[in-house]
Structure formats: C-alpha cells, structure tokens
Design a protein around this motif. Sequence first.
Motif: not given
Length: 123
Positions: A99-111, A118-123
Amino acid sequence: MTAPSSLVDVIGIGPFLHDATELPELDRYGYPTGPLLEAQKMAADLFGASQTWFIVCGTTCGILAAIMSTCSPGDTLILARNSHVSATSAMVLCGALPKYILPEYNLQWDTAGGVTPSQVITC
C-alpha cells in the motif's frame, strides 16, 4: 583465511590482511558475547530500543530480514512509493501486499521527503 592466489596476483595481499571479522578475539556476528554485544547494547540504548542487531550484508539484507520476519502472505505493508527496491523483493518473497504512499516533496532540497503520520492514518 587463505587468499586465492589468482586474486592476490591481481590485487595483492593487502586487502586480505584486514579481513578479520570472524576472529574469536574480535567476537562473532552470529552470536556476539564481547565487543560486538557491548556495541549493540550501546546502540540500542542510543536508539531507545530494547535490543539492536548489526547487519553485515548492507541495506538490502536488513530490509529483507525486517519485512520477511514480520509479514505473512496477504498482509498489507504501508511504505513510501520511493522505498528501497529490496522492500518490493521482500514483499514478493513473503507474499505481502503493498500500500504505497507518495512521500512529501521538499522543494527547498528538490527531493522526496518522508511519509507523515497523518498520511499513514488516512491510508
């Protein structure tokens, strides 16, 4: 340990002089009772864990061991979509379903960053 002469001819004896991971004076990885055991206890204390084991085969070995020892066929495993490829291999080997969750994207580090609770709970 005896170094293969064909390999010594190519790279010399130097690398083999330091391959001393399984000498009784240095402890045993499979059943540590000396310095390795003490180091594992110190690591567990540092991590706030009841016990810590060191792995000797790298990340893939550790991920395979963790997933295959805790998941059974049909279990669902929640993990980040950018997880190490060995996680997929472990799920195939033990029959777990991703069950995949898209990780948050860090714009500052571009990664890609981590997964939030909260992503896991709503999964």
